[in-house]
Design a protein around this motif. Structure first.
Motif, short mmCIF file in Angstrom:
data_model
loop_
_atom_site.label_atom_id
_atom_site.label_comp_id
_atom_site.label_asym_id
_atom_site.label_seq_id
_atom_site.Cartn_x
_atom_site.Cartn_y
_atom_site.Cartn_z
N ASN A 96 -5.35 -12.06 -43.41
CA ASN A 96 -5.31 -11.58 -44.59
C ASN A 96 -6.46 -10.73 -45.10
O ASN A 96 -6.62 -9.60 -45.75
CB ASN A 96 -4.84 -12.41 -45.56
N HIS B 155 -7.09 -7.22 -43.75
CA HIS B 155 -6.16 -5.92 -44.03
C HIS B 155 -6.80 -4.56 -44.85
O HIS B 155 -6.57 -3.73 -44.19
CB HIS B 155 -4.99 -6.68 -45.03
N CYS C 247 1.58 -3.02 -43.05
CA CYS C 247 0.75 -4.05 -43.01
C CYS C 247 1.47 -5.52 -43.47
O CYS C 247 2.09 -5.42 -44.19
CB CYS C 247 -0.14 -3.88 -44.10
N GLU C 248 1.16 -6.55 -42.64
CA GLU C 248 1.58 -7.78 -43.05
C GLU C 248 1.45 -8.39 -44.30
O GLU C 248 0.43 -7.63 -44.83
CB GLU C 248 1.34 -8.91 -41.89
N LYS C 249 2.50 -8.92 -44.73
CA LYS C 249 2.31 -9.63 -46.16
C LYS C 249 1.09 -10.53 -46.08
O LYS C 249 0.99 -11.60 -44.95
CB LYS C 249 3.58 -10.00 -46.82
N PRO C 250 0.31 -11.05 -47.00
CA PRO C 250 0.25 -10.09 -48.28
C PRO C 250 -0.72 -8.89 -47.88
O PRO C 250 -1.24 -8.97 -47.14
CB PRO C 250 -0.56 -11.15 -49.19
N LEU C 251 -0.25 -7.89 -48.65
CA LEU C 251 -0.98 -6.57 -48.22
C LEU C 251 -2.54 -6.61 -48.31
O LEU C 251 -2.98 -6.09 -47.40
CB LEU C 251 -0.50 -5.46 -49.39
N THR D 174 -5.69 -4.26 -52.81
CA THR D 174 -4.64 -3.52 -52.91
C THR D 174 -4.39 -1.98 -53.47
O THR D 174 -3.96 -1.09 -52.77
CB THR D 174 -3.62 -4.28 -53.73
N GLU E 51 4.09 -2.31 -46.91
CA GLU E 51 3.84 -4.00 -46.86
C GLU E 51 4.91 -4.52 -46.10
O GLU E 51 6.02 -4.06 -46.39
CB GLU E 51 3.47 -4.55 -48.07
N TYR F 133 7.56 -11.80 -54.54
CA TYR F 133 7.98 -10.60 -54.00
C TYR F 133 9.38 -10.21 -54.47
O TYR F 133 9.65 -9.35 -55.09
CB TYR F 133 7.63 -10.16 -52.63
N ASN G 127 9.96 -1.65 -50.48
CA ASN G 127 8.76 -2.27 -50.51
C ASN G 127 7.48 -1.21 -51.24
O ASN G 127 6.90 -0.68 -50.27
CB ASN G 127 8.38 -2.84 -48.88
N SER H 115 4.02 -4.04 -54.54
CA SER H 115 2.89 -4.72 -54.06
C SER H 115 1.98 -5.05 -54.74
O SER H 115 1.28 -6.03 -55.00
CB SER H 115 2.41 -3.77 -52.83
#
Length: 328
Positions: A72, A75, A91-95, A102, A118, A185, A300, A305
Motif C-alpha cells: 500500500n 501505490h 491500482c489495488e485497494k486501498p488506493l 489519494t 481503484e 467502500y 469506483n 475513493s
C-alpha cells in the motif's frame, strides 16, 4: 490492451488467473525489484518484457496500462510515475496510504487525462448491482452492518516473532487497510460519507491494528463495521430497513448470495450466479472505460475513493495508528 503488472505476489496471480479469458487483456510486461524474480514470473505467464526499474517501464511503448499490486505504501509513488507517462492505472485497494496521497493521485490522473481506478472488486461484482437495484424493497434504511474478519496465516509467524509485510506499518498495512476497506467502500458507494465515526481497535506490537470496529453515524441511520486479521467471523453482512433486511452472505468483499427477509416472514433471493472469477469484473470495467475514452469510473469513482480514504484516516487517528507515509 497491453498491460504490465507491478507485484508478483498471490494477488497478482489471482488477478491474472481471473482475466485470462478477457479478450482485450494482453499481458506484455512485468516489474520486480530483482531480475531473477521478474524472469521467473515472466516465464510463468509467457511475458515478453521484464523490468527492474518501473520508471523505465512507464516510459516504454510496450504497455498501455498497469495493474499495481505492490504494498500500500508504494501505490502513490508508482502510480504517479505511470500516470505522468500517459499510462492508465488500475491500482489495488486501498488506493493510497492516506487522504493526501489519494488526492495527489487523482490530481495527476486528471492533469494527464488518463484513467485511474481503484481495484475494489466488491462494487463491480454483479451482485452489488443487485443490492443497489433492490434496496428500495426494504424501505427506509436504518442500519448497515458489514463484517470481514479473517485470521491471517501470517499472524502465526507474527506470534512466533517474525513480522511479515502484512503487519508492518512501513507498508501501510494492518486490518483496517487490508480488510476493513472492503466494508467501508460499499457503505460509501451505497450511502455516501457519514457525518461522524467512532473507531476502536486492537493494536499489535509492530504498530499496526490487528482488528477493529467502526460505528458510523448518518442523518437517519447508522453503520457498524467489524474487521480483523487475528480472528475469524462467519456472520453475514446486513442492511436493515423498516420493511425487511437484506442479508449478504460469504464475505462482503464478494457478495455471492444475497437475500431479503421481509417483515411478514417471507424470503426473496435477489442474487445471481457469478459467471466469471470475481476479479474479472474490475478489469472488464477498467478496459471498457479506456475504450470509451473515460478517465474515471462512475462505479469506483474518485469521490468514493476519497471518501473511503477520509473515513479510514479518521479511524486511524482515533486508534493512534500512524504510518511513515503520513509523515511525508
Amino acid at each position: 490492451m497491453k498491460f504490465a503488472v507491478i507485484g508478483t505476489n498471490w494477488i497478482t496471480d489471482r488477478f491474472l488467473e481471473a482475466v485470462k479469458d478477457l479478450d482485450e487483456f494482453e499481458l506484455t510486461a512485468v516489474y520486480s525489484r530483482t531480475k531473477e524474480k521478474a524472469s521467473e514470473f515472466a516465464e510463468k505467464y509467457n511475458i515478453r518484457y521484464t523490468f527492474t526499474d518501473y520508471n523505465e517501464m512507464a516510459k516504454s511503448n510496450v504497455i498501455d496500462a498497469v495493474y499495481i499490486a505492490s504494498p500500500n505504501s508504494l501505490h502513490n509513488e508508482q502510480a504517479q510515475v505511470f500516470l505522468n507517462h500517459g499510462k492508465h492505472v488500475l491500482c489495488e485497494k486501498p488506493l493510497a496510504s492516506n487522504v493526501r496521497e489519494t488526492e495527489e493521485m487523482i490530481k495527476v490522473a486528471k492533469q494527464n487525462k488518463v484513467l485511474l481506478m481503484e481495484a475494489m472488486r466488491t462494487t463491480v461484482h454483479p451482485n452489488f448491482k443487485q443490492i443497489q437495484e433492490n434496496l428500495y424493497k426494504i424501505g427506509k434504511i436504518r442500519r448497515y452492518f458489514a463484517s470481514y474478519c479473517k485470521y491471517s496465516s501470517r499472524y502465526d509467524a507474527f506470534k512466533e516473532g517474525t513480522v511479515l509485510n502484512a503487519f508492518k506499518p512501513e507498508f501501510s498495512n494492518g486490518s483496517l487497510m487490508d480488510l476493513g476497506v472492503y466494508c467501508i467502500y460499499p457503505m460509501i458507494a451505497l450511502f455516501g460519507e457519514p457525518k461522524d465515526i467512532k473507531a476502536t481497535g486492537i493494536m499489535l506490537s509492530s504498530g499496526v491494528d490487528g482488528s477493529g470496529s467502526i460505528l458510523a453515524q448518518y442523518e437517519e441511520m447508522d453503520a457498524v463495521i467489524m474487521h480483523s486479521k487475528i480472528n475469524d467471523s462467519f456472520l453475514p453482512s446486513e442492511i436493515q430497513g423498516e420493511l425487511g433486511s437484506m442479508l449478504i452472505y460469504d464475505n462482503i468483499s464478494s457478495p455471492e448470495k444475497v437475500e431479503i427477509k421481509y417483515k411478514d416472514g417471507t424470503t426473496e433471493k435477489i442474487s445471481i450466479v457469478r459467471e466469471q472469477p470475481e476479479m474479472y469484473y474490475e478489469a472488464e470495467e477498467f478496459i471498457k472505460l479506456i475504450k470509451e475514452g473515460s478517465t474515471m469510473s462512475t462505479i469506483n469513482s474518485f469521490k468514493n475513493s476519497l471518501q473511503t480514504a477520509r473515513v479510514m484516516e479518521m479511524a486511524r487517528k482515533q486508534l493512534g495508528l500512524i504510518y511513515p507515509a503520513d509523515m511525508k
